[in-house]
Design an enzyme around this catalytic site. Structure first.
Site, PDB file in Angstrom:
ATOM      1  N   SER A   1       0.827  -1.200   0.000  1.00 55.68           N
ATOM      2  CA  SER A   1       0.000   0.000   0.000  1.00 55.68           C
ATOM      3  C   SER A   1       0.860   1.248   0.000  1.00 55.68           C
ATOM      4  O   SER A   1       1.958   1.258   0.577  1.00 55.68           O
ATOM      5  CB  SER A   1      -0.858  -0.030   1.266  1.00 55.68           C
ATOM      6  OG  SER A   1      -1.447   1.215   1.484  1.00 55.68           O
TER       7      SER A   1
ATOM      8  N   TYR B   1      -1.378  -0.333  10.787  1.00 55.72           N
ATOM      9  CA  TYR B   1      -1.673  -0.984   9.496  1.00 55.72           C
ATOM     10  C   TYR B   1      -0.487  -0.809   8.553  1.00 55.72           C
ATOM     11  O   TYR B   1       0.008  -1.765   7.953  1.00 55.72           O
ATOM     12  CB  TYR B   1      -2.949  -0.364   8.906  1.00 55.72           C
ATOM     13  CG  TYR B   1      -3.177  -0.697   7.441  1.00 55.72           C
ATOM     14  CD1 TYR B   1      -3.475  -1.986   7.036  1.00 55.72           C
ATOM     15  CD2 TYR B   1      -3.094   0.307   6.458  1.00 55.72           C
ATOM     16  CE1 TYR B   1      -3.682  -2.283   5.687  1.00 55.72           C
ATOM     17  CE2 TYR B   1      -3.298   0.027   5.122  1.00 55.72           C
ATOM     18  CZ  TYR B   1      -3.587  -1.276   4.743  1.00 55.72           C
ATOM     19  OH  TYR B   1      -3.785  -1.564   3.412  1.00 55.72           O
TER      20      TYR B   1
ATOM     21  N   LYS C   1       2.323  -3.561   6.779  1.00 54.65           N
ATOM     22  CA  LYS C   1       2.610  -3.679   5.332  1.00 54.65           C
ATOM     23  C   LYS C   1       4.112  -3.528   5.087  1.00 54.65           C
ATOM     24  O   LYS C   1       4.705  -4.279   4.316  1.00 54.65           O
ATOM     25  CB  LYS C   1       1.843  -2.606   4.543  1.00 54.65           C
ATOM     26  CG  LYS C   1       0.341  -2.836   4.489  1.00 54.65           C
ATOM     27  CD  LYS C   1      -0.006  -4.029   3.618  1.00 54.65           C
ATOM     28  CE  LYS C   1      -1.488  -4.320   3.593  1.00 54.65           C
ATOM     29  NZ  LYS C   1      -1.839  -5.576   2.941  1.00 54.65           N
TER      30      LYS C   1
HETATM   31  P1  NAD Z   1     -11.133  -6.551   1.294  1.00 55.70           P
HETATM   32  O1  NAD Z   1     -11.311  -6.509   2.770  1.00 55.70           O
HETATM   33  O2  NAD Z   1     -12.285  -6.242   0.428  1.00 55.70           O
HETATM   34  O3  NAD Z   1     -10.548  -7.960   0.844  1.00 55.70           O
HETATM   35  C1  NAD Z   1      -9.732  -8.752   1.681  1.00 55.70           C
HETATM   36  C2  NAD Z   1     -10.294 -10.158   1.648  1.00 55.70           C
HETATM   37  O4  NAD Z   1      -9.449 -10.992   2.458  1.00 55.70           O
HETATM   38  C3  NAD Z   1     -11.692 -10.233   2.274  1.00 55.70           C
HETATM   39  O5  NAD Z   1     -12.527 -10.996   1.427  1.00 55.70           O
HETATM   40  C4  NAD Z   1     -11.476 -10.935   3.620  1.00 55.70           C
HETATM   41  O6  NAD Z   1     -12.593 -11.704   3.994  1.00 55.70           O
HETATM   42  C5  NAD Z   1     -10.247 -11.784   3.323  1.00 55.70           C
HETATM   43  N1  NAD Z   1      -9.392 -12.073   4.487  1.00 55.70           N
HETATM   44  C6  NAD Z   1      -8.882 -11.198   5.384  1.00 55.70           C
HETATM   45  N2  NAD Z   1      -8.112 -11.851   6.266  1.00 55.70           N
HETATM   46  C7  NAD Z   1      -8.125 -13.155   5.913  1.00 55.70           C
HETATM   47  C8  NAD Z   1      -7.484 -14.330   6.416  1.00 55.70           C
HETATM   48  N3  NAD Z   1      -6.685 -14.286   7.484  1.00 55.70           N
HETATM   49  N4  NAD Z   1      -7.684 -15.506   5.785  1.00 55.70           N
HETATM   50  C9  NAD Z   1      -8.488 -15.574   4.687  1.00 55.70           C
HETATM   51  N5  NAD Z   1      -9.133 -14.499   4.173  1.00 55.70           N
HETATM   52  C10 NAD Z   1      -8.933 -13.310   4.772  1.00 55.70           C
HETATM   53  O7  NAD Z   1      -9.909  -5.576   0.961  1.00 55.70           O
HETATM   54  P2  NAD Z   1      -9.379  -5.046  -0.437  1.00 55.70           P
HETATM   55  O8  NAD Z   1      -9.734  -3.621  -0.541  1.00 55.70           O
HETATM   56  O9  NAD Z   1      -9.768  -5.988  -1.508  1.00 55.70           O
HETATM   57  O10 NAD Z   1      -7.820  -5.119  -0.154  1.00 55.70           O
HETATM   58  C11 NAD Z   1      -7.071  -6.266  -0.494  1.00 55.70           C
HETATM   59  C12 NAD Z   1      -5.644  -6.051  -0.014  1.00 55.70           C
HETATM   60  O11 NAD Z   1      -5.127  -4.841  -0.572  1.00 55.70           O
HETATM   61  C13 NAD Z   1      -5.492  -5.909   1.500  1.00 55.70           C
HETATM   62  O12 NAD Z   1      -4.331  -6.600   1.887  1.00 55.70           O
HETATM   63  C14 NAD Z   1      -5.330  -4.420   1.706  1.00 55.70           C
HETATM   64  O13 NAD Z   1      -4.563  -4.131   2.846  1.00 55.70           O
HETATM   65  C15 NAD Z   1      -4.601  -4.009   0.442  1.00 55.70           C
HETATM   66  N6  NAD Z   1      -4.831  -2.594   0.081  1.00 55.70           N
HETATM   67  C16 NAD Z   1      -6.101  -2.149  -0.111  1.00 55.70           C
HETATM   68  C17 NAD Z   1      -6.310  -0.800  -0.415  1.00 55.70           C
HETATM   69  C18 NAD Z   1      -7.705  -0.241  -0.602  1.00 55.70           C
HETATM   70  O14 NAD Z   1      -7.868   0.986  -0.534  1.00 55.70           O
HETATM   71  N7  NAD Z   1      -8.725  -1.082  -0.846  1.00 55.70           N
HETATM   72  C19 NAD Z   1      -5.222   0.072  -0.563  1.00 55.70           C
HETATM   73  C20 NAD Z   1      -3.941  -0.446  -0.378  1.00 55.70           C
HETATM   74  C21 NAD Z   1      -3.758  -1.788  -0.061  1.00 55.70           C
HETATM   75  N1  UFG Z   2     -12.250  11.139   3.637  1.00 55.83           N
HETATM   76  C1  UFG Z   2     -13.240  12.033   4.010  1.00 55.83           C
HETATM   77  N2  UFG Z   2     -14.362  11.532   4.579  1.00 55.83           N
HETATM   78  C2  UFG Z   2     -14.557  10.193   4.786  1.00 55.83           C
HETATM   79  C3  UFG Z   2     -13.537   9.299   4.408  1.00 55.83           C
HETATM   80  C4  UFG Z   2     -12.392   9.819   3.847  1.00 55.83           C
HETATM   81  O1  UFG Z   2     -13.111  13.229   3.836  1.00 55.83           O
HETATM   82  O2  UFG Z   2     -15.596   9.801   5.326  1.00 55.83           O
HETATM   83  C5  UFG Z   2     -11.051  11.677   2.982  1.00 55.83           C
HETATM   84  C6  UFG Z   2      -9.785  11.378   3.749  1.00 55.83           C
HETATM   85  O3  UFG Z   2      -9.533  12.410   4.681  1.00 55.83           O
HETATM   86  C7  UFG Z   2      -8.756  11.327   2.629  1.00 55.83           C
HETATM   87  C8  UFG Z   2      -9.547  10.826   1.423  1.00 55.83           C
HETATM   88  O4  UFG Z   2     -10.907  11.027   1.727  1.00 55.83           O
HETATM   89  O5  UFG Z   2      -8.304  12.604   2.374  1.00 55.83           O
HETATM   90  C9  UFG Z   2      -9.308   9.364   1.133  1.00 55.83           C
HETATM   91  O6  UFG Z   2      -9.535   8.647   2.341  1.00 55.83           O
HETATM   92  P1  UFG Z   2      -9.634   7.069   2.369  1.00 55.83           P
HETATM   93  O7  UFG Z   2      -9.901   6.665   3.786  1.00 55.83           O
HETATM   94  O8  UFG Z   2     -10.577   6.583   1.330  1.00 55.83           O
HETATM   95  O9  UFG Z   2      -8.189   6.616   1.882  1.00 55.83           O
HETATM   96  P2  UFG Z   2      -6.750   6.949   2.463  1.00 55.83           P
HETATM   97  O10 UFG Z   2      -6.051   7.766   1.444  1.00 55.83           O
HETATM   98  O11 UFG Z   2      -6.808   7.474   3.827  1.00 55.83           O
HETATM   99  O12 UFG Z   2      -6.126   5.504   2.556  1.00 55.83           O
HETATM  100  C10 UFG Z   2      -6.358   4.544   1.536  1.00 55.83           C
HETATM  101  C11 UFG Z   2      -6.495   3.157   2.137  1.00 55.83           C
HETATM  102  C12 UFG Z   2      -5.200   2.686   2.690  1.00 55.83           C
HETATM  103  C13 UFG Z   2      -4.134   2.851   1.650  1.00 55.83           C
HETATM  104  C14 UFG Z   2      -4.075   4.268   1.156  1.00 55.83           C
HETATM  105  C15 UFG Z   2      -3.054   4.402   0.079  1.00 55.83           C
HETATM  106  O13 UFG Z   2      -7.466   3.151   3.171  1.00 55.83           O
HETATM  107  O14 UFG Z   2      -5.296   1.327   3.005  1.00 55.83           O
HETATM  108  O15 UFG Z   2      -5.323   4.625   0.627  1.00 55.83           O
HETATM  109  O16 UFG Z   2      -2.912   5.736  -0.308  1.00 55.83           O
HETATM  110  F1  UFG Z   2      -2.964   2.531   2.181  1.00 55.83           F
END
Ligand code: NAD
Ligand code: UFG
Length: 347
Positions: free
Chosen positions: A137, A161, A165
């Site tokens: 991330s 978190y 990572k």
């Molecule tokens: P998500 O929560 O939708 O998907 C994660 C999936 O993993 C879920 O289906 C959950 O049930 C499963 N899971 C969690 N822990 C588990 C375990 N121990 N064993 C088996 N299954 C398990 O999240 P996402 O948005 O699809 O994110 C996927 C990955 O990408 C995560 O590792 C997250 O940290 C990373 N990531 C997401 C974002 C974002 O903004 N969505 C940004 C950066 C990184």
């Molecule tokens: N925000 C609001 N109101 C809300 C939620 C978010 O104003 O209810 C704003 C936050 O302050 C931020 C932007 O929207 O400025 C994006 O916020 P998110 O929570 O959607 O995302 P972040 O950028 O904080 O973080 C996300 C994921 C992390 C990942 C990161 C990478 O949650 O897991 O992007 O840039 F690591």
């Protein structure tokens, strides 16, 4: 036809990537505990696969369980070998991702994110599967002040978190360094994935209250939540709200397939790759575009800044563009349109 294990394949990014893998002629083995998804959502993935081509259904299989359960993982690898189709690569999405929750329950995050990966690597090593894509991330960069963040920026996470990572990235580098002629590992540092599959059949489906901005906007637009709180309008940006690099989840999914193919086709290596568009959009711009393209209202108020937020996080995606021949193609308008379509289908 290669068989790929997709941990967390029923989640937001995993589901879109699994569909893409099926369409690219891979076999997909999903392991998911449903801690942040559901069996119902897995059925949606299958329905979408069926709609694209009913033959795809023969190439997707689910194991319900937790990746920290070594016996379960071993069983999955063994079963594949017994079927004469060993697992050749792993895309590892399974993990927890709520920053605020990680501040309250850091042990839980180390357990799921670090121990989960540790178990996976132990089993991959045992069954001689050494090609891995890890969901990292942009959060590992913490409060970077760089206008565009490159992969060589300092890794300095600011919440548990992010620390998990960064620790997994370091652990994977150690694993690679121990046998550099055997492992192929890519840590993909995602920026802000939003949007949904263009059919609206799958999308982001968090269990409980959303944490990220996009599902929040969706739920306000559909009337489930009264209004959006925008965290601060006094940031040092043009309109005072934070700037992020939003990327369509289908572009992100494509980035995974190309990374996997890059690893398979090249010599062993360890790489960190930014997956973002390189384009910054403010929270206010996002809300306005969403209202405009979808012709819906998203009432909002400004509230205090959220602890741990930074003004601007935007990727320098040059490395991914050059080595993967990847290019994000979808605009912020398409992200808003597809994401809203999913919310309407889901209800
Ligand atoms: P998500 O929560 O939708 O998907 C994660 C999936 O993993 C879920 O289906 C959950 O049930 C499963 N899971 C969690 N822990 C588990 C375990 N121990 N064993 C088996 N299954 C398990 O999240 P996402 O948005 O699809 O994110 C996927 C990955 O990408 C995560 O590792 C997250 O940290 C990373 N990531 C997401 C974002 C974002 O903004 N969505 C940004 C950066 C990184
Ligand atoms: N925000 C609001 N109101 C809300 C939620 C978010 O104003 O209810 C704003 C936050 O302050 C931020 C932007 O929207 O400025 C994006 O916020 P998110 O929570 O959607 O995302 P972040 O950028 O904080 O973080 C996300 C994921 C992390 C990942 C990161 C990478 O949650 O897991 O992007 O840039 F690591």
């Amino acid at each position: 036809m290669k068989r790929i294990l997709v941990t967390g394949g029923s989640g937001f990014i995993g589901s879109h990537t699994s569909i893409n893998l099926l369409q690219k002629d891979y076999e997909v083995v999903i392991v998911d505990s449903f801690i942040n998804s559901s069996r119902f959502f897995y059925e949606r993935i299958k329905n979408l696969a069926k709609r694209i081509d009913s033959n795809l259904l023969r190439r997707i299989i689910l194991f319900e369980g937790d990746i920290r359960d070594k016996n379960l993982l071993e069983g999955i690898f063994r079963k594949s070998i017994n079927e004469g189709k060993r697992i050749e690569g792993v895309i590892h999405f399974a993990g927890l991702k709520a920053v605020a929750e990680s501040l309250k329950e850091p042990s839980k995050y180390w357990d799921f994110n670090f121990i989960g990966t540790f178990r996976l690597i132990e089993v991959m090593e045992k069954y001689e599967c050494r090609t891995l894509i890890f969901s990292s991330s942009a959060t590992v960069y913490g409060c970077s002040k760089d206008f565009l963040i490159t992969e060589s920026a300092i890794v300095n996470p600011i919440n548990p978190y992010g620390h998990t990572k960064a620790a997994v990235e370091n652990f994977l580098k150690n694993i690679y360094d121990s046998q550099p002629d055997k492992w192929r590992i890519a840590c993909l540092r995602y920026f802000n994935p939003i949007g949904a599959h263009s059919t609206g059949m799958i999308g982001e489906n968090p269990n409980g209250m959303p944490n990220n901005i996009f599902p929040f906007i969706n739920q306000v637009a559909i009337g489930k939540i009264e209004r959006l709180e925008i965290f601060g309008n006094d940031w040092e940006t043009s309109d005072g709200t934070c700037i992020r690099d939003y990327i369509h989840v289908m572009d992100l999914a494509e980035g995974h397939i190309l990374s996997l193919e890059f690893l398979f086709e090249n010599e062993c290596r360890f790489i960190n790759l930014n997956l973002g568009t390189g384009i910054g959009t403010s929270v206010l711009e996002l809300v306005n575009i969403f209202q405009e393209v979808n012709k819906v209202k998203v009432p909002f108020i400004y509230t205090d800044r959220r602890v741990g937020d930074v003004a601007r996080i935007v990727a320098d995606n040059g490395f991914a563009l050059s080595i993967l021949n990847w290019k994000p193609t979808k605009t912020i308008n398409e992200m808003c349109k597809d994401g809203w379509k999913w919310q309407q289908v889901k209800g």
